[in-house]
Design a protein around this motif. Structure first.
Motif, PDB file in Angstrom:
ATOM      1  N   PHE A 147       6.142 -34.931 -10.371  1.00 44.99           N
ATOM      2  CA  PHE A 147       6.163 -33.462 -10.467  1.00 44.99           C
ATOM      3  C   PHE A 147       6.307 -32.836  -9.078  1.00 44.99           C
ATOM      4  CE2 PHE A 147       3.861 -34.978 -14.196  1.00 44.99           C
ATOM      5  CZ  PHE A 147       4.574 -34.367 -15.209  1.00 44.99           C
ATOM      6  N   THR A 148       7.401 -33.201  -8.410  1.00 48.31           N
ATOM      7  CA  THR A 148       7.666 -32.751  -7.051  1.00 48.31           C
ATOM      8  C   THR A 148       9.083 -32.194  -6.958  1.00 48.31           C
ATOM      9  OG1 THR A 148       6.190 -34.424  -6.110  1.00 48.31           O
ATOM     10  CG2 THR A 148       7.837 -33.491  -4.642  1.00 48.31           C
ATOM     11  N   ILE A 149       9.213 -31.077  -6.257  1.00 52.97           N
ATOM     12  CA  ILE A 149      10.522 -30.450  -6.031  1.00 52.97           C
ATOM     13  C   ILE A 149      10.670 -30.175  -4.538  1.00 52.97           C
ATOM     14  CG2 ILE A 149      12.000 -28.457  -6.504  1.00 52.97           C
ATOM     15  CD1 ILE A 149      10.502 -28.100  -9.150  1.00 52.97           C
ATOM     16  N   LEU A 150      11.856 -30.451  -4.000  1.00 49.37           N
ATOM     17  CA  LEU A 150      12.143 -30.207  -2.585  1.00 49.37           C
ATOM     18  C   LEU A 150      13.256 -29.171  -2.485  1.00 49.37           C
ATOM     19  CD1 LEU A 150      11.187 -31.457   0.181  1.00 49.37           C
ATOM     20  CD2 LEU A 150      13.339 -32.739   0.153  1.00 49.37           C
ATOM     21  N   THR A 151      13.006 -28.089  -1.750  1.00 58.03           N
ATOM     22  CA  THR A 151      13.985 -27.015  -1.607  1.00 58.03           C
ATOM     23  C   THR A 151      14.159 -26.612  -0.143  1.00 58.03           C
ATOM     24  OG1 THR A 151      12.244 -25.388  -2.060  1.00 58.03           O
ATOM     25  CG2 THR A 151      13.640 -26.050  -3.914  1.00 58.03           C
ATOM     26  N   GLU A 152      15.171 -25.794   0.088  1.00 59.79           N
ATOM     27  CA  GLU A 152      15.451 -25.306   1.442  1.00 59.79           C
ATOM     28  C   GLU A 152      14.335 -24.366   1.909  1.00 59.79           C
ATOM     29  OE1 GLU A 152      19.201 -23.302   3.900  1.00 59.79           O
ATOM     30  OE2 GLU A 152      19.176 -23.269   1.703  1.00 59.79           O
ATOM     31  N   TYR A 153      14.072 -24.413   3.210  1.00 61.47           N
ATOM     32  CA  TYR A 153      13.035 -23.564   3.813  1.00 61.47           C
ATOM     33  C   TYR A 153      13.658 -22.288   4.367  1.00 61.47           C
ATOM     34  CZ  TYR A 153       9.632 -21.994   7.324  1.00 61.47           C
ATOM     35  OH  TYR A 153       8.761 -21.244   8.079  1.00 61.47           O
ATOM     36  N   HIS A 154      13.042 -21.154   4.056  1.00 61.32           N
ATOM     37  CA  HIS A 154      13.474 -19.855   4.592  1.00 61.32           C
ATOM     38  C   HIS A 154      12.291 -19.223   5.316  1.00 61.32           C
ATOM     39  CE1 HIS A 154      17.418 -19.826   2.669  1.00 61.32           C
ATOM     40  NE2 HIS A 154      16.825 -20.410   1.641  1.00 61.32           N
ATOM     41  N   PRO A 155      12.331 -19.189   6.642  1.00 62.86           N
ATOM     42  CA  PRO A 155      11.162 -18.777   7.433  1.00 62.86           C
ATOM     43  C   PRO A 155      10.684 -17.352   7.193  1.00 62.86           C
ATOM     44  CG  PRO A 155      13.117 -19.019   8.825  1.00 62.86           C
ATOM     45  CD  PRO A 155      13.464 -19.607   7.494  1.00 62.86           C
ATOM     46  N   LEU A 156      11.544 -16.463   6.691  1.00 64.25           N
ATOM     47  CA  LEU A 156      11.114 -15.076   6.465  1.00 64.25           C
ATOM     48  C   LEU A 156      10.307 -14.935   5.177  1.00 64.25           C
ATOM     49  CD1 LEU A 156      14.218 -13.017   7.651  1.00 64.25           C
ATOM     50  CD2 LEU A 156      12.160 -13.657   8.921  1.00 64.25           C
ATOM     51  N   GLY A 157      10.245 -15.985   4.390  1.00 63.09           N
ATOM     52  CA  GLY A 157       9.361 -15.992   3.227  1.00 63.09           C
ATOM     53  C   GLY A 157       9.835 -15.117   2.080  1.00 63.09           C
ATOM     54  N   SER A 158       8.880 -14.716   1.233  1.00 60.21           N
ATOM     55  CA  SER A 158       9.218 -13.939   0.042  1.00 60.21           C
ATOM     56  C   SER A 158       9.460 -12.471   0.396  1.00 60.21           C
ATOM     57  CB  SER A 158       8.097 -14.034  -0.995  1.00 60.21           C
ATOM     58  OG  SER A 158       7.020 -13.174  -0.660  1.00 60.21           O
ATOM     59  N   LEU A 159       9.985 -11.742  -0.574  1.00 54.79           N
ATOM     60  CA  LEU A 159      10.287 -10.320  -0.362  1.00 54.79           C
ATOM     61  C   LEU A 159       9.031  -9.469  -0.221  1.00 54.79           C
ATOM     62  CD1 LEU A 159      13.272  -9.763  -2.808  1.00 54.79           C
ATOM     63  CD2 LEU A 159      13.346  -9.814  -0.305  1.00 54.79           C
TER      64      LEU A 159
END
Length: 353
Positions: A147-159
């Protein structure tokens, strides 16, 4: 006889000067329109990139940062061997999120925290795989067994952190009505994509209040919007008579659409089985509130709101069938952006007179 040519030249000289000025002004206007056309064409091309083309890689592959070649999604073995957790950066009802590292690149590792919600987790993974596009966070790998997912990192975070980000000196130049409207266009583009996705019409159910909506989206370093959390994304199928309900609990408040609220009054206790289902127009109801957040209170934002008044009023129609589609909202937003950019360019044209 020698004075006549001299007289003719003096008569036509005053008429030649305005003609030259008019020609120069016309050339300047044409140049300005050409530049405006090129800018808008570039902007719309960026909006209209191939929907299923995040990084020019085929399905099941990804390209991150300066990578020249596409890599297959990382497997369980590769994730366990090559990905290193750095720190926990968030935790929700379904999963815990870790800032991690893969081959000296920052990535995000998400892991299930509540075994009772594993179906939600796996549904989110299924959606993430199927909906890879310029609107969706980039998938780098997964491991269903763990149960693991790997995604791209976006340093500015959420909206949720948008306003704070725009007050950072580095990004203050982005804090304009123009850039904020473009973010709103990005958001509506995501909704339009979900409503006409390769899987069918999908409803963004994790959207019961503004803060929850904003937490589902990421702000990229080049100031675009990506949807990040797809755990609650049910399918509407009108031809099969299939509508949706966002969860099994009573929803309250003006942010959710009228059809999402208990219709039988306070005297009748809420029962999930009696709650009528609904369709994707619940997403349309919420667009004005989310866009209002995007527009903020910068110079010019009230003018944008004025131009969007009619389409936003239509989004708030009590009858879902009377609300516009996401495509109609998106078309209106784009027209307003084009109009306001042209109006902003006009004072420069007048100064050339």
């Amino acid at each position: 006889m020698e004075k006549k040519p001299h007289f003719v030249r003096r008569e036509f000289l005053p008429r030649e000067v305005p003609s030259i000025s008019l020609a120069l002004l016309l050339a300047a206007v044409l140049l300005l329109n050409a530049l405006l056309y090129l800018y808008l064409n570039k902007f719309y091309n960026s909006l209209g990139r191939v929907e299923t083309d995040p990084g020019l890689c085929p399905f099941g592959h990804f390209k991150l940062g300066a990578m020249k070649n596409c890599s297959p999604w990382l497997s369980c073995e590769a994730i366990n061997r090559e990905v290193r957790k750095l720190k926990c950066v968030g935790e929700g009802a379904v999963k815990k999120v870790f800032l991690s590292e893969w081959k000296e690149k920052k990535v995000v590792l998400s892991q299930l925290t509540n075994s009772e919600l594993k179906e939600d987790f796996l549904h989110g993974l299924k959606m993430l795989k199927a909906l890879q596009s310029k609107h969706v966070v980039r998938l780098l790998g997964y491991c269903e067994q763990q149960f693991t997912i790997l995604t791209e990192y976006h340093p500015l975070g959420s909206l949720r952190g948008l306003n704070e980000t725009l007050h950072i000196p580095k990004y203050k130049g982005m804090n304009t009505w123009h850039r904020r409207l473009m973010l709103a266009i990005d958001y509506v583009s995501v909704i339009r994509y979900l409503h006409s996705s390769p899987l069918g019409t999908l409803v963004m159910c994790d959207s019961n209040d503004l803060d929850k909506v904003l937490s589902q989206y990421l702000l990229t370093s080049d100031f675009h919007v990506l949807v990040n959390d797809l755990d609650a994304l049910p399918l509407v199928n009108r031809s099969a008579g299939r509508l949706v309900k966002c969860g099994h609990r009573e929803l309250r408040g003006e942010f959710v659409a009228p059809e999402q609220r208990w219709p039988y009054g306070e005297d009748v206790p809420f029962e999930d089985d009696l709650m009528p289902p609904y369709d994707e127009k619940t997403d349309i109801w919420k667009i004005p509130d989310v866009s209002n957040f995007f527009l903020g209170h910068v110079e010019g934002s009230d003018i944008v709101r004025l131009h969007l008044f009619d389409i936003h009023a239509a989004c708030k129609k009590k009858d879902p069938a009377e609300r516009p589609s996401a495509q109609e909202v998106l078309d209106t937003y784009r027209k307003v952006l084009t109009l306001l950019i042209r109006e902003a360019a006009m004072p420069s044209t007048r100064e050339m007179l």
